[in-house]
Design a protein around this motif. Structure first.
Motif, PDB file in Angstrom:
ATOM      1  N   ARG A 263      -5.286  94.964  77.859  1.00  0.00           N
ATOM      2  CA  ARG A 263      -4.239  94.460  78.742  1.00  0.00           C
ATOM      3  C   ARG A 263      -4.828  94.435  80.145  1.00  0.00           C
ATOM      4  O   ARG A 263      -5.345  95.445  80.637  1.00  0.00           O
ATOM      5  CB  ARG A 263      -2.989  95.333  78.680  1.00  0.00           C
ATOM      6  CG  ARG A 263      -2.232  95.157  77.365  1.00  0.00           C
ATOM      7  CD  ARG A 263      -1.047  96.072  77.255  1.00  0.00           C
ATOM      8  NE  ARG A 263       0.005  95.737  78.201  1.00  0.00           N
ATOM      9  CZ  ARG A 263       1.198  96.348  78.228  1.00  0.00           C
ATOM     10  NH1 ARG A 263       1.459  97.313  77.358  1.00  0.00           N
ATOM     11  NH2 ARG A 263       2.119  96.002  79.105  1.00  0.00           N
ATOM     12  N   LEU A 264      -4.796  93.283  80.763  1.00  0.00           N
ATOM     13  CA  LEU A 264      -5.387  93.101  82.087  1.00  0.00           C
ATOM     14  C   LEU A 264      -4.316  93.335  83.139  1.00  0.00           C
ATOM     15  O   LEU A 264      -3.296  92.641  83.161  1.00  0.00           O
ATOM     16  CB  LEU A 264      -5.980  91.697  82.208  1.00  0.00           C
ATOM     17  CG  LEU A 264      -6.993  91.323  81.117  1.00  0.00           C
ATOM     18  CD1 LEU A 264      -7.567  89.942  81.385  1.00  0.00           C
ATOM     19  CD2 LEU A 264      -8.102  92.361  81.024  1.00  0.00           C
ATOM     20  N   VAL A 265      -4.566  94.307  83.988  1.00  0.00           N
ATOM     21  CA  VAL A 265      -3.564  94.727  84.975  1.00  0.00           C
ATOM     22  C   VAL A 265      -4.152  94.572  86.372  1.00  0.00           C
ATOM     23  O   VAL A 265      -5.183  95.174  86.704  1.00  0.00           O
ATOM     24  CB  VAL A 265      -3.129  96.181  84.726  1.00  0.00           C
ATOM     25  CG1 VAL A 265      -2.129  96.621  85.788  1.00  0.00           C
ATOM     26  CG2 VAL A 265      -2.527  96.321  83.334  1.00  0.00           C
ATOM     27  N   LYS A 266      -3.485  93.759  87.153  1.00  0.00           N
ATOM     28  CA  LYS A 266      -3.941  93.479  88.518  1.00  0.00           C
ATOM     29  C   LYS A 266      -3.528  94.604  89.456  1.00  0.00           C
ATOM     30  O   LYS A 266      -2.389  95.065  89.445  1.00  0.00           O
ATOM     31  CB  LYS A 266      -3.345  92.151  88.994  1.00  0.00           C
ATOM     32  CG  LYS A 266      -3.749  91.745  90.410  1.00  0.00           C
ATOM     33  CD  LYS A 266      -3.253  90.349  90.748  1.00  0.00           C
ATOM     34  CE  LYS A 266      -1.750  90.205  90.593  1.00  0.00           C
ATOM     35  NZ  LYS A 266      -1.242  88.944  91.190  1.00  0.00           N
ATOM     36  N   GLY A 267      -4.478  95.057  90.245  1.00  0.00           N
ATOM     37  CA  GLY A 267      -4.204  96.040  91.284  1.00  0.00           C
ATOM     38  C   GLY A 267      -4.513  95.430  92.633  1.00  0.00           C
ATOM     39  O   GLY A 267      -5.667  95.135  92.940  1.00  0.00           O
ATOM     40  N   SER A 268      -3.495  95.208  93.451  1.00  0.00           N
ATOM     41  CA  SER A 268      -3.667  94.519  94.731  1.00  0.00           C
ATOM     42  C   SER A 268      -3.577  95.499  95.899  1.00  0.00           C
ATOM     43  O   SER A 268      -2.911  96.541  95.816  1.00  0.00           O
ATOM     44  CB  SER A 268      -2.608  93.422  94.886  1.00  0.00           C
ATOM     45  OG  SER A 268      -2.801  92.402  93.919  1.00  0.00           O
TER      46      SER A 268
ATOM     47  N   THR B 285      -0.930  97.988  93.361  1.00  0.00           N
ATOM     48  CA  THR B 285       0.134  97.538  92.469  1.00  0.00           C
ATOM     49  C   THR B 285      -0.333  97.629  91.017  1.00  0.00           C
ATOM     50  O   THR B 285      -1.499  97.897  90.735  1.00  0.00           O
ATOM     51  CB  THR B 285       0.515  96.086  92.787  1.00  0.00           C
ATOM     52  OG1 THR B 285      -0.646  95.257  92.621  1.00  0.00           O
ATOM     53  CG2 THR B 285       1.020  95.955  94.219  1.00  0.00           C
ATOM     54  N   ASP B 286       0.580  97.403  90.097  1.00  0.00           N
ATOM     55  CA  ASP B 286       0.274  97.321  88.659  1.00  0.00           C
ATOM     56  C   ASP B 286       1.009  96.113  88.110  1.00  0.00           C
ATOM     57  O   ASP B 286       2.195  96.200  87.795  1.00  0.00           O
ATOM     58  CB  ASP B 286       0.741  98.579  87.919  1.00  0.00           C
ATOM     59  CG  ASP B 286      -0.278  99.694  87.935  1.00  0.00           C
ATOM     60  OD1 ASP B 286      -1.471  99.401  87.729  1.00  0.00           O
ATOM     61  OD2 ASP B 286       0.107 100.855  88.154  1.00  0.00           O
ATOM     62  N   GLU B 287       0.329  94.988  88.001  1.00  0.00           N
ATOM     63  CA  GLU B 287       0.977  93.765  87.536  1.00  0.00           C
ATOM     64  C   GLU B 287       0.130  93.135  86.439  1.00  0.00           C
ATOM     65  O   GLU B 287      -1.017  92.746  86.669  1.00  0.00           O
ATOM     66  CB  GLU B 287       1.144  92.781  88.701  1.00  0.00           C
ATOM     67  CG  GLU B 287       1.875  91.508  88.345  1.00  0.00           C
ATOM     68  CD  GLU B 287       2.110  90.624  89.551  1.00  0.00           C
ATOM     69  OE1 GLU B 287       1.552  89.502  89.589  1.00  0.00           O
ATOM     70  OE2 GLU B 287       2.839  91.047  90.466  1.00  0.00           O
ATOM     71  N   GLU B 288       0.683  93.045  85.246  1.00  0.00           N
ATOM     72  CA  GLU B 288      -0.069  92.487  84.125  1.00  0.00           C
ATOM     73  C   GLU B 288      -0.323  91.001  84.337  1.00  0.00           C
ATOM     74  O   GLU B 288       0.556  90.270  84.812  1.00  0.00           O
ATOM     75  CB  GLU B 288       0.687  92.710  82.816  1.00  0.00           C
ATOM     76  CG  GLU B 288      -0.131  92.352  81.588  1.00  0.00           C
ATOM     77  CD  GLU B 288       0.464  92.907  80.308  1.00  0.00           C
ATOM     78  OE1 GLU B 288      -0.127  92.674  79.244  1.00  0.00           O
ATOM     79  OE2 GLU B 288       1.522  93.570  80.375  1.00  0.00           O
ATOM     80  N   ILE B 289      -1.529  90.568  84.001  1.00  0.00           N
ATOM     81  CA  ILE B 289      -1.898  89.164  84.144  1.00  0.00           C
ATOM     82  C   ILE B 289      -2.366  88.628  82.800  1.00  0.00           C
ATOM     83  O   ILE B 289      -2.740  89.370  81.893  1.00  0.00           O
ATOM     84  CB  ILE B 289      -2.998  88.953  85.206  1.00  0.00           C
ATOM     85  CG1 ILE B 289      -4.320  89.604  84.753  1.00  0.00           C
ATOM     86  CG2 ILE B 289      -2.561  89.480  86.548  1.00  0.00           C
ATOM     87  CD1 ILE B 289      -5.504  89.201  85.594  1.00  0.00           C
ATOM     88  N   HIS B 290      -2.347  87.313  82.686  1.00  0.00           N
ATOM     89  CA  HIS B 290      -2.850  86.617  81.502  1.00  0.00           C
ATOM     90  C   HIS B 290      -3.749  85.482  81.990  1.00  0.00           C
ATOM     91  O   HIS B 290      -3.491  84.863  83.014  1.00  0.00           O
ATOM     92  CB  HIS B 290      -1.696  86.076  80.665  1.00  0.00           C
ATOM     93  CG  HIS B 290      -0.691  87.132  80.283  1.00  0.00           C
ATOM     94  ND1 HIS B 290      -0.855  87.984  79.208  1.00  0.00           N
ATOM     95  CD2 HIS B 290       0.483  87.500  80.880  1.00  0.00           C
ATOM     96  CE1 HIS B 290       0.164  88.805  79.136  1.00  0.00           C
ATOM     97  NE2 HIS B 290       0.998  88.541  80.130  1.00  0.00           N
TER      98      HIS B 290
END
Length: 353
Positions: free
Chosen positions: A200-205, A244-249
């Protein structure tokens, strides 16, 4: 992809205090052990950093003080600690870290972790590998690998054109691209499936604003959604706020910070600082991608924040040896590499070290 994935980290060498809430004691202990090793081995690019966690007993979204004390006690004692001082309570009315904060935060806790110049860390590891005989090829995608019983044939796209190389074993350490690489570029010798795990790819900004405080401590802030953010002194004149923790596709290379993430980080930081942080204050921002191992593919109910940051090394010896690296975090990169090297040695018929 070093620049996009590693140079865009939170730049912290830490045990992961919040992982204790999810009973990740093994991961935290391993990370705390590595924190000591790294701070000792590379003091020119890694430095101790004291973190302040403000507390207000009237704020219902904050964890209770007894829980924080228990967590910090475990954090201090899960692994041997020689480099860094332990945690303690602090009166923010007297401590310099209290000055930039809203008056309601009169008490707090201070504990230790570290931070790293992540760009130099990657480059120094690559240079060290080259000095020990490795060939380092930057800007060289591996577009195709073919497995046989005796070895691997890989096609590399170099700036001078395609190049074919042979190898006895293959290590798939492609980070966010690990499962994509196996499913699209790697071809088995028979019918066996090479990709058995899912990420699961999770974006951290992160955002960078002009300096919000003059002291040398960092902050860890608890948010109403039970997540945390950091506010870290950065490059002398700035403050780094994340993450942040936001899942990406889709392609991790296309990950960018969104306006919603900027607003989120500003809003959470403004809960604590007397001076509000607004999107207009942001002078720079960036987003990295965490490759987190999905332990329940097809069931996406778990929040990205609760997914483990630990790594899994998967060996496959049905034909020429294949080792896939799933997950991981920057603090445990050295231990991961050590474990991987030992596994490869065993797969090739040698003894582990």
């Amino acid at each position: 992809e070093f620049r996009r994935v590693l140079f865009r980290s939170s730049k912290l060498i830490h045990g992961g205090l919040r992982y204790l809430e999810y009973y990740e004691f093994s991961l935290v202990r391993k990370a705390l052990q590595e924190r000591e090793v790294l701070l000792r081995s590379a003091p020119h690019i890694m430095w101790p950093l004291r973190f302040v966690m403000p507390h207000d007993p009237q704020a219902s979204f904050l964890r209770p003080a007894w829980m924080i004390r228990l967590g910090l006690f475990l954090y201090d004692h899960l692994a041997k600690r020689e480099v860094l001082p332990g945690s303690r309570g602090v009166d923010l009315r007297q401590h310099p870290a209290g000055a930039p904060l809203k008056p309601g935060f009169s008490k707090g806790f201070v504990y230790s972790d570290g931070w790293v110049d992540d760009a130099r860390l990657v480059l120094l590891n690559a240079l060290d590998a080259r000095e020990r005989g490795a060939t380092v090829l930057t800007r060289t995608p591996c577009t195709h690998v073919q497995r046989s019983a005796s070895g691997w044939t890989a096609t590399l796209q170099t700036p001078q054109g395609a190049r074919t190389v042979q190898a006895r074993a293959l290590v798939n350490a492609a980070g966010p691209w690990a499962d994509h690489f196996l499913r699209n570029a790697a071809h088995p010798a028979g019918t066996e499936a090479l990709a058995t795990q899912h990420l699961r790819l999770v974006k951290g900004s992160h955002i960078v604003v002009k300096r919000l405080f003059d002291h040398d401590h960092a902050y860890i802030f608890q948010n109403p959604d039970k997540r945390i953010i950091f506010a870290i002194p950065y490059e002398g004149h700035f403050t780094l706020i994340g993450t942040t923790d936001e899942e990406i596709h889709g392609d991790p290379q296309q990950a960018r910070i969104s306006a919603a993430e900027v607003n989120y980080l500003c809003e959470q930081a403004s809960r604590y600082f007397t001076r509000p942080v607004t999107p207009a204050d942001v002078v720079w921002s960036y987003a990295g991608v965490r490759p987190l191992l999905d332990d329940a593919p097809g069931h996406r109910s778990a929040s990205p924040s609760t997914l483990s940051r630990d790594y899994l090394l998967e060996s496959n010896t049905q034909a020429a040896p294949l080792l896939s690296v799933w997950g991981g975090k920057i603090t445990t990169y050295r231990k991961l590499a050590e474990d991987a090297a030992n596994l490869i040695g065993q797969m090739l018929g040698g003894a582990s070290q």
